[in-house]
Design an enzyme around this catalytic site. Structure first.
Site, PDB file in Angstrom:
ATOM      1  N   HIS A  61       0.805  -1.223   0.000  1.00 21.25           N
ATOM      2  CA  HIS A  61       0.000   0.000   0.000  1.00 21.25           C
ATOM      3  C   HIS A  61       0.841   1.277   0.000  1.00 21.25           C
ATOM      4  O   HIS A  61       1.950   1.300   0.520  1.00 21.25           O
ATOM      5  CB  HIS A  61      -0.895   0.038   1.246  1.00 21.25           C
ATOM      6  CG  HIS A  61      -1.774  -1.161   1.376  1.00 21.25           C
ATOM      7  ND1 HIS A  61      -2.004  -1.768   2.581  1.00 21.25           N
ATOM      8  CD2 HIS A  61      -2.484  -1.866   0.459  1.00 21.25           C
ATOM      9  CE1 HIS A  61      -2.827  -2.793   2.409  1.00 21.25           C
ATOM     10  NE2 HIS A  61      -3.122  -2.877   1.130  1.00 21.25           N
ATOM     11  N   LYS A  70       5.712   5.629   8.035  1.00 21.39           N
ATOM     12  CA  LYS A  70       5.206   4.665   9.022  1.00 21.39           C
ATOM     13  C   LYS A  70       6.357   4.117   9.856  1.00 21.39           C
ATOM     14  O   LYS A  70       7.384   3.694   9.320  1.00 21.39           O
ATOM     15  CB  LYS A  70       4.515   3.492   8.319  1.00 21.39           C
ATOM     16  CG  LYS A  70       3.271   3.881   7.549  1.00 21.39           C
ATOM     17  CD  LYS A  70       2.677   2.682   6.831  1.00 21.39           C
ATOM     18  CE  LYS A  70       1.435   3.076   6.052  1.00 21.39           C
ATOM     19  NZ  LYS A  70       0.916   1.937   5.268  1.00 21.39           N
ATOM     20  N   TYR A 130       1.217   0.457  13.814  1.00 24.56           N
ATOM     21  CA  TYR A 130       1.717   1.475  12.889  1.00 24.56           C
ATOM     22  C   TYR A 130       1.585   2.847  13.535  1.00 24.56           C
ATOM     23  O   TYR A 130       0.514   3.187  14.022  1.00 24.56           O
ATOM     24  CB  TYR A 130       0.847   1.617  11.654  1.00 24.56           C
ATOM     25  CG  TYR A 130       0.359   0.451  10.885  1.00 24.56           C
ATOM     26  CD1 TYR A 130       0.669   0.353   9.536  1.00 24.56           C
ATOM     27  CD2 TYR A 130      -0.478  -0.512  11.439  1.00 24.56           C
ATOM     28  CE1 TYR A 130       0.169  -0.678   8.771  1.00 24.56           C
ATOM     29  CE2 TYR A 130      -0.979  -1.552  10.671  1.00 24.56           C
ATOM     30  CZ  TYR A 130      -0.652  -1.623   9.336  1.00 24.56           C
ATOM     31  OH  TYR A 130      -1.147  -2.641   8.573  1.00 24.56           O
ATOM     32  N   ASP A 166      -6.389  -5.941  -2.449  1.00 24.53           N
ATOM     33  CA  ASP A 166      -4.954  -6.214  -2.588  1.00 24.53           C
ATOM     34  C   ASP A 166      -4.681  -7.171  -3.747  1.00 24.53           C
ATOM     35  O   ASP A 166      -3.647  -7.093  -4.405  1.00 24.53           O
ATOM     36  CB  ASP A 166      -4.386  -6.789  -1.295  1.00 24.53           C
ATOM     37  CG  ASP A 166      -4.275  -5.753  -0.182  1.00 24.53           C
ATOM     38  OD1 ASP A 166      -4.555  -4.558  -0.431  1.00 24.53           O
ATOM     39  OD2 ASP A 166      -3.923  -6.140   0.949  1.00 24.53           O
TER      40      ASP A 166
END
Length: 187
Positions: A61, A70, A130, A166
């Protein structure tokens, strides 16, 4: 805290100090001045936790605009975590770096804005954390095929479980460059 460079500029593995005894352990997962000292000076605006089972692959992503840096880690379990440089104009465009993150090794991976991210669960279950530098913005969301042969990620599990979204992501070379982040002038 120990910092380990990867082959991607700016993507680093962080090994926080762990203080343990017979009762368990304590570790600091983020502290502004300490992380600024190792080059992570972005402001975090959103924290997320996901739970997954063995073989789940989440990714790969990115967001553009609203690119998210992140700082990722595993609370419990183990994943193979991957960053892919998708910054147009970068000398490492299309290259990837991967690392095993677990609740036992306490490693973190810093993925700067402009990189794509994904992970595959290698333990029976995982709690994944995250810290993000921008909020999730559905209209800016994008993704790359998890098994793009041009990128060649060496996933540790062949039979992965993907979300419908995905599963449908294109190869990196099929994404128009105007839809990808550009390398910043200070990179």
């Amino acid at each position: 805290m120990k910092v380990i460079e990867t082959k991607l500029p700016g993507v680093i593995i962080v090994e926080p100090k762990v203080f343990g005894d017979v009762r368990g352990f304590f570790l600091e997962t983020w502290q502004k001045s300490r992380y600024e000292a190792i080059g992570i000076s972005e402001q975090f605006v959103q924290d997320n936790v996901s739970f997954s089972t063995r073989g789940v692959l989440r990714g790969i992503h990115y967001q553009n605009p609203h690119a998210q840096g992140k700082l990722v880690s595993v609370i419990q379990g183990e994943v193979f975590d991957v960053a892919v440089d998708i910054r147009v104009g970068s000398p490492s465009f299309g290259l990837w770096a991967g690392v095993l993150l677990s609740g036992e090794n306490h490693r973190q991976l810093w993925i700067p804005p402009g990189f794509a991210h994904g992970f595959c669960v290698v333990s029976e279950t995982v709690y994944f954390s995250y810290k993000c530098t921008d909020v999730y913005t559905p209209a800016a969301e994008g993704g790359i095929s998890w098994n793009d042969p041009d990128i060649g990620i060496e996933w540790p599990i062949a039979d992965v479980e993907l979300s419908g979204k995905d599963r449908e992501y294109p190869r990196l070379r099929d994404i128009p460059t105007e839809c990808l982040p550009k390398i910043s002038s200070d990179a």
